[in-house]
Design a protein around this motif. Structure first.
Motif, short mmCIF file in Angstrom:
data_model
loop_
_atom_site.label_atom_id
_atom_site.label_comp_id
_atom_site.label_asym_id
_atom_site.label_seq_id
_atom_site.Cartn_x
_atom_site.Cartn_y
_atom_site.Cartn_z
N GLY A 234 0.84 -1.19 0.00
CA GLY A 234 0.00 0.00 0.00
C GLY A 234 0.87 1.23 0.00
N ALA A 235 0.23 2.39 -0.17
CA ALA A 235 0.98 3.65 -0.21
C ALA A 235 0.19 4.74 0.48
N GLY A 236 0.89 5.72 1.04
CA GLY A 236 0.23 6.83 1.71
C GLY A 236 -0.70 6.33 2.80
N PRO A 237 -1.94 6.80 2.83
CA PRO A 237 -2.88 6.33 3.86
C PRO A 237 -3.15 4.83 3.77
N GLY A 238 -2.86 4.23 2.61
CA GLY A 238 -3.12 2.80 2.44
C GLY A 238 -1.97 1.89 2.84
N LEU A 239 -0.87 2.45 3.35
CA LEU A 239 0.27 1.61 3.72
C LEU A 239 -0.13 0.63 4.82
N GLY A 240 0.05 -0.66 4.55
CA GLY A 240 -0.34 -1.69 5.50
C GLY A 240 -1.74 -2.23 5.28
N TYR A 241 -2.44 -1.70 4.27
CA TYR A 241 -3.81 -2.15 3.99
C TYR A 241 -3.89 -3.00 2.73
N ASN A 242 -2.75 -3.42 2.21
CA ASN A 242 -2.69 -4.35 1.08
C ASN A 242 -1.73 -5.47 1.44
N LEU A 243 -2.19 -6.70 1.32
CA LEU A 243 -1.36 -7.86 1.65
C LEU A 243 -1.33 -8.82 0.47
N ASN A 244 -0.14 -9.07 -0.05
CA ASN A 244 0.06 -10.05 -1.12
C ASN A 244 0.75 -11.28 -0.54
N LEU A 245 0.22 -12.45 -0.87
CA LEU A 245 0.75 -13.71 -0.38
C LEU A 245 1.04 -14.62 -1.58
N PRO A 246 2.14 -14.34 -2.28
CA PRO A 246 2.46 -15.15 -3.47
C PRO A 246 2.94 -16.54 -3.08
N LEU A 247 2.54 -17.54 -3.87
CA LEU A 247 2.89 -18.93 -3.63
C LEU A 247 3.72 -19.47 -4.79
N ALA A 248 4.59 -20.42 -4.48
CA ALA A 248 5.36 -21.09 -5.53
C ALA A 248 4.41 -21.84 -6.46
N ARG A 249 4.79 -21.91 -7.74
CA ARG A 249 4.00 -22.67 -8.70
C ARG A 249 3.81 -24.09 -8.21
N GLY A 250 2.58 -24.59 -8.35
CA GLY A 250 2.29 -25.96 -7.96
C GLY A 250 2.00 -26.14 -6.49
N ALA A 251 1.85 -25.06 -5.72
CA ALA A 251 1.55 -25.18 -4.30
C ALA A 251 0.27 -25.99 -4.10
N ASP A 252 0.29 -26.89 -3.08
CA ASP A 252 -0.81 -27.83 -2.88
C ASP A 252 -1.80 -27.33 -1.83
N ASP A 253 -2.76 -28.19 -1.49
CA ASP A 253 -3.81 -27.82 -0.53
C ASP A 253 -3.23 -27.35 0.80
N ALA A 254 -2.30 -28.11 1.35
CA ALA A 254 -1.77 -27.79 2.68
C ALA A 254 -1.10 -26.42 2.68
N THR A 255 -0.31 -26.18 1.66
CA THR A 255 0.36 -24.88 1.57
C THR A 255 -0.65 -23.76 1.42
N TYR A 256 -1.63 -23.98 0.57
CA TYR A 256 -2.63 -22.95 0.32
C TYR A 256 -3.42 -22.65 1.60
N LEU A 257 -3.85 -23.68 2.29
CA LEU A 257 -4.68 -23.47 3.48
C LEU A 257 -3.90 -22.81 4.61
N GLY A 258 -2.61 -23.12 4.72
CA GLY A 258 -1.78 -22.43 5.71
C GLY A 258 -1.67 -20.95 5.39
N THR A 259 -1.54 -20.62 4.11
CA THR A 259 -1.47 -19.23 3.69
C THR A 259 -2.81 -18.54 3.88
#
Length: 342
Positions: A234-259
């Motif tokens: 995020g930027a300006g007033p929005g800093l900390g209000y955007n969260l990106n959680l990128p996963l490695a290609r092929g991530a499975d159910d367990a990885t996804y659910l933990g994220t």
């Protein structure tokens, strides 16, 4: 659960897009509607048509310049001698400054980020009613429903305030969140599409009134490439209000659910009282884009985890492309949510 869809959404029939220098059939086919409809009905959804809330809720996020472009560009494009049947740009600005071209070709390059969002005769009408489906879903939640599903097609999360891209024209999830905000609620958007919701991020990036969270395949080597990295907060007033959680290609159910647990913790910390889920089903192991490896059972567990937040939830359809599992994956996530919500 109530489901919302308008038959005019069938009118967008994109023919082509370009990938790796090759002209290919567009994956965002009308057939998606049929499969998603059956999947929603199998989860117990009852469909209804959206009300027409007018262009105001759409214009709350999209510029009037852009909306004029979407409504008029096809007619103008067809006046060009030798023009193709779809509006597909062949030039893009290296940077988008204050200048604005008058020509249809120049405006297409200005307002279309890539070659994956062709505009044809029925595109605007379909996109308009797709957005109205999301708006009506938001209104159901405001009226007291605990959940709803908007079969929003064409999808929306790659659309910025004045820019189409990645099969998307109007940012349906963002429009729904803005509608809820205007009605006095505190919305968060959780994007579970395999592709980062770059348009949604761009719209809300400098704002603190809507939290945006996206779980997606790492964009270092995956569309949309230029957005969706973990350091984008995020930027300006929005800093900390955007969260990106990128996963490695092929991530499975367990990885996804933990994220997903991490994503839902952030949503609770934001104090959201309503949740918009940008429901991409293309994280599926069976999806043709092959970004992640979530199973049909995994989608049920995703739906259940979302239900356990206790928040009223609007599911807005994003991606998920033609494969045998598409309808089953929608049934799974909606049923998982329903069963856990009790």
């Amino acid at each position: 659960m109530k489901a919302i869809f308008d038959d005019r959404q069938w009118k967008h029939e994109p023919g082509h897009f370009m990938a790796n220098g090759a002209i290919l059939p567009n994956p965002e086919q009308c057939e998606r509607i049929a499969r998603l409809t059956e999947g929603a009905k199998a989860a117990g959804c009852a469909f209804q048509a959206p009300d027409d809330a007018g262009i105001g809720p759409i214009a709350a996020l999209h510029s009037p310049e852009y909306l004029t472009f979407l409504q008029t560009i096809y007619t103008r494009w067809r006046r060009i001698e030798g023009a193709g049947n779809e509006v597909i740009p062949n030039i893009h600005p290296a940077s988008r400054g204050d200048g604005y071209p008058k020509s249809a070709v120049g405006q297409a390059g200005f307002h279309q980020a890539d070659t994956a969002c062709p505009i044809a005769e029925g595109t605007w009408e379909a996109a308009y009613w797709s957005a109205q489906s999301a708006i009506s879903g938001a209104d159901l939640l405001h009226a007291g429903d605990r959940s709803a599903y908007a079969l929003a097609r064409p999808p929306g999360h790659h659309a910025f305030g004045d820019l189409a891209g990645g099969f998307c024209f109007l940012n349906n999830s963002g429009i729904a969140a803005q509608r809820l905000l205007a009605k006095g609620l505190r919305p968060a958007i959780l994007d579970v599409d395999v592709h980062h919701g770059n348009g949604t991020q761009g719209i809300f990036y400098d704002r603190s009134d809507v939290l945006t969270v996206s779980i997606h395949a790492d964009p270092e080597r995956f569309y949309p490439f230029f957005w969706g990295h973990a350091q984008e907060r995020g930027a300006g007033p929005g800093l900390g209000y955007n969260l990106n959680l990128p996963l490695a290609r092929g991530a499975d159910d367990a990885t996804y659910l933990g994220t997903l647990d991490t994503a839902l913790t952030r949503i609770r910390s934001f104090g959201a009282d309503v949740l918009v889920v940008a429901l991409g089903l293309d994280a599926s192991i069976d999806d043709p884009f092959k970004g992640l490896a979530v199973t049909t059972d995994g989608f049920a567990r995703i739906g259940a985890a979302i239900a356990r937040t206790g928040l009223p939830c609007l599911f807005v359809q994003e991606g998920g492309y033609i494969c045998d599992a598409l309808g089953d994956n929608l049934t799974s996530v909606l049923s998982g949510f329903r069963d856990a919500a009790g």
